[in-house]
Design a protein around this motif. Sequence first.
Motif, short mmCIF file in Angstrom:
data_model
loop_
_atom_site.label_atom_id
_atom_site.label_comp_id
_atom_site.label_asym_id
_atom_site.label_seq_id
_atom_site.Cartn_x
_atom_site.Cartn_y
_atom_site.Cartn_z
N VAL A 139 0.85 -1.19 0.00
CA VAL A 139 0.00 0.00 0.00
C VAL A 139 0.88 1.23 0.00
CG1 VAL A 139 -1.78 1.27 1.26
CG2 VAL A 139 -1.74 -1.22 1.36
N ARG A 140 0.70 2.12 -0.98
CA ARG A 140 1.48 3.37 -1.06
C ARG A 140 2.99 3.10 -0.99
NH1 ARG A 140 -2.24 7.96 1.05
NH2 ARG A 140 -4.10 6.83 1.58
N GLY A 141 3.43 1.97 -1.56
CA GLY A 141 4.85 1.65 -1.57
C GLY A 141 5.35 0.94 -0.32
N TYR A 142 4.49 0.73 0.65
CA TYR A 142 4.89 0.04 1.88
C TYR A 142 4.36 -1.39 1.88
CZ TYR A 142 6.05 4.65 3.72
OH TYR A 142 6.61 5.88 3.90
N GLU A 143 5.17 -2.31 2.38
CA GLU A 143 4.75 -3.71 2.47
C GLU A 143 4.21 -3.95 3.87
OE1 GLU A 143 8.13 -6.01 1.28
OE2 GLU A 143 7.87 -5.47 -0.82
N LEU A 144 2.97 -4.42 3.93
CA LEU A 144 2.29 -4.61 5.21
C LEU A 144 1.76 -6.03 5.35
CD1 LEU A 144 0.03 -1.43 5.03
CD2 LEU A 144 2.20 -1.62 6.23
#
Length: 73
Positions: free
Chosen positions: A55-60
């Motif tokens: 999401v938005r370049g972040y891995e969650l």
Amino acid sequence: MKTLKEIACGQTVKVTKLTGEGAVKRRIMDMGITKGVDVFVRKVAPLGDPIEVTVRGYELSLRKADAEMILVE
């Protein structure tokens, strides 16, 4: 209307609504998951928990219960 939990690996979807309330909804929003944002499903564990997304370049990593509260299209 589908939830994020129902989306297959490798798909990108757009968040349409967050259900749930209070601390749980706030935690999801704090991760940057809000209405209108694109979510890419990277990996789903064999039993469906956790679900790994970008999401938005972040891995969650999301719990299955949290993913059920995120409606997508």
